[in-house]
Scaffold this active site. Structure first.
Site, PDB file in Angstrom:
ATOM      1  N   GLY A 100      46.272  10.281  -0.470  1.00  0.00           N
ATOM      2  CA  GLY A 100      47.115  11.413  -0.830  1.00  0.00           C
ATOM      3  C   GLY A 100      47.839  11.192  -2.147  1.00  0.00           C
ATOM      4  CB  SER A 117      38.270  12.410   6.339  1.00  0.00           C
ATOM      5  OG  SER A 117      38.706  12.343   4.992  1.00  0.00           O
ATOM      6  CE1 TYR A 158      36.835  12.556   9.953  1.00  0.00           C
ATOM      7  CE2 TYR A 158      34.883  13.961   9.833  1.00  0.00           C
ATOM      8  CZ  TYR A 158      36.261  13.803   9.786  1.00  0.00           C
ATOM      9  OH  TYR A 158      37.062  14.905   9.591  1.00  0.00           O
ATOM     10  CG  PHE A 214      33.115  24.707  11.060  1.00  0.00           C
ATOM     11  CD1 PHE A 214      31.757  24.642  11.313  1.00  0.00           C
ATOM     12  CD2 PHE A 214      33.990  24.696  12.149  1.00  0.00           C
ATOM     13  CE1 PHE A 214      31.283  24.581  12.625  1.00  0.00           C
ATOM     14  CE2 PHE A 214      33.528  24.634  13.457  1.00  0.00           C
ATOM     15  CZ  PHE A 214      32.156  24.577  13.691  1.00  0.00           C
ATOM     16  CG  ASN A 215      31.965  22.089   4.927  1.00  0.00           C
ATOM     17  OD1 ASN A 215      31.849  21.607   6.053  1.00  0.00           O
ATOM     18  ND2 ASN A 215      31.239  21.673   3.910  1.00  0.00           N
ATOM     19  CG  LEU A 262      28.336  21.695  -2.391  1.00  0.00           C
ATOM     20  CD1 LEU A 262      27.451  20.733  -3.160  1.00  0.00           C
ATOM     21  CD2 LEU A 262      27.516  22.620  -1.493  1.00  0.00           C
ATOM     22  CG  PHE A 275      23.189  14.018  -0.833  1.00  0.00           C
ATOM     23  CD1 PHE A 275      22.778  12.771  -1.270  1.00  0.00           C
ATOM     24  CD2 PHE A 275      24.388  14.529  -1.304  1.00  0.00           C
ATOM     25  CE1 PHE A 275      23.540  12.039  -2.165  1.00  0.00           C
ATOM     26  CE2 PHE A 275      25.167  13.806  -2.196  1.00  0.00           C
ATOM     27  CZ  PHE A 275      24.741  12.551  -2.636  1.00  0.00           C
ATOM     28  CB  ALA A 330      23.169   7.986   7.313  1.00  0.00           C
ATOM     29  CG  ASP A 379      25.168  14.985   5.677  1.00  0.00           C
ATOM     30  OD1 ASP A 379      26.305  14.800   6.147  1.00  0.00           O
ATOM     31  OD2 ASP A 379      24.934  15.027   4.461  1.00  0.00           O
TER      32      ASP A 379
END
Length: 319
Positions: A36, A72, A136, A164-165, A188, A206, A280, A282
């Site tokens: 942070g 994270s 995670y 989510f994102n 992203l 990726f 790895a 995803d």
């Protein structure tokens, strides 16, 4: 209310802390600044630099906790699972014990869509199986399990919000702009926009062999301002002896290539990209059903468009 915000010097924690201050709450931010930034703590909030294992001395007289402090990075969690179990689960258990001792019975937890792993269907509902594909997500799911246990055993009032994102930027009432600026940036949109700004190598894509329409991963993007609003609603929705779980997303999925296209349109830059091997852990598709939180808490995203997310992030980055 008097509230402790752990991880409140981070991107999401800082925005939520700012919204809490604007709503008239008395806010203390606890953050070790490992990821942070001290200047992300909103004016009007008290800042204490330290670990969540040191929260005990800050909880006296508190009405609740909003818990964002966590490791994270998915890739790092695969390489260093011990770090994620120790910090995410061990640190949270220490926090929960300190809350019990201080008589603080309300918590809103920053959970994640990574708890679902590779979903069987889309959009994902809260009742769908949880099978995380990386440490995670597994450590976050373990915290959700602990919250359910503490609610049943000790009457804890808990809400987990499975993000989510998250993207975009937030401009507070005092003009302060909160945006993503992680030391190690894996998200992203900020990585794509950094290329447009001229500060990075080409964007890495990726994997292009996923079972999706264009072969790239599909994700659900939610504006950080909408996410923050959900936390204030969740704080009021905490109910003694219950652990409630809500998904937070827009309900629409966008592939990596689609996000690239929107970023090129918003910025006016070509934004070169190179294809690399899959990472790895995803999953191919992660899209949320947010029907439950809309139905039960009345939450509704005010910035449902991916273009809004990108445009706000781009304006904040350029500023």
């Amino acid at each position: 209310m008097k509230l402790l915000v752990t991880g409140g010097a981070g991107y999401i924690g800082g925005v939520v802390a700012a919204r809490l201050v604007e709503a008239g709450h008395e806010v203390t931010v606890l953050d070790d600044l490992s990821t942070g930034h001290a200047d992300a703590v909103p004016p009007g909030a008290r800042f204490v630099e330290g670990s969540i294992t040191e929260a005990a001395g800050l909880l006296t007289g508190m009405d609740g906790v909003l818990h964002f402090a966590a490791k994270s990075l998915v890739g790092e969690s695969v390489e260093r699972p011990d770090l994620y179990w120790t910090h995410n689960l061990g640190g949270t258990l220490a926090l929960l014990d300190a809350m019990r001792s201080a008589g603080v019975g309300r918590i809103v937890f920053s959970s994640t869509a990574a708890t679902y792993g590779e979903p069987e269907r889309s959009p994902i509902e809260e009742t769908d199986p949880t099978r995380p594909t990386n440490p995670y997500g597994a450590s976050k799911l373990a915290v959700d399990t602990a919250l359910s246990a503490f609610a049943g055993l000790y009457g804890l009032a808990a809400v987990s919000l499975r993000y989510f994102n998250v993207g975009g930027a937030y401009t507070a009432a005092d003009g302060t702009v909160y945006r993503e600026r992680h030391t190690v940036e894996t998200h992203l949109i900020p990585n794509v926009l950094a290329v447009a700004l001229g500060g990075r190598e080409p964007v890495s894509v990726f994997g292009t062999d996923y079972p999706t329409p264009d072969g790239t991963c599909v994700r659900d993007y939610i504006h950080v301002a909408d996410l923050a609003g959900a936390h204030l609603l969740a704080l009021d929705a905490c109910s003694a002896g219950e652990h409630k779980i809500y998904n937070l997303g827009s309900g629409t999925g966008f592939s990596v290539r689609e996000v690239l296209s929107v970023c090129r349109e918003v910025t006016g830059h070509e934004i070169p990209a190179v294809v690399r091997e899959r990472r790895a852990g995803d999953p191919a598709v992660l899209v949320a059903s947010s029907d439950k939180i809309q139905r039960e808490l009345g939450w509704k995203p005010e910035h449902p468009s991916i273009r809004d997310v990108v445009a706000d992030a781009w304006a904040a980055l350029r500023a």
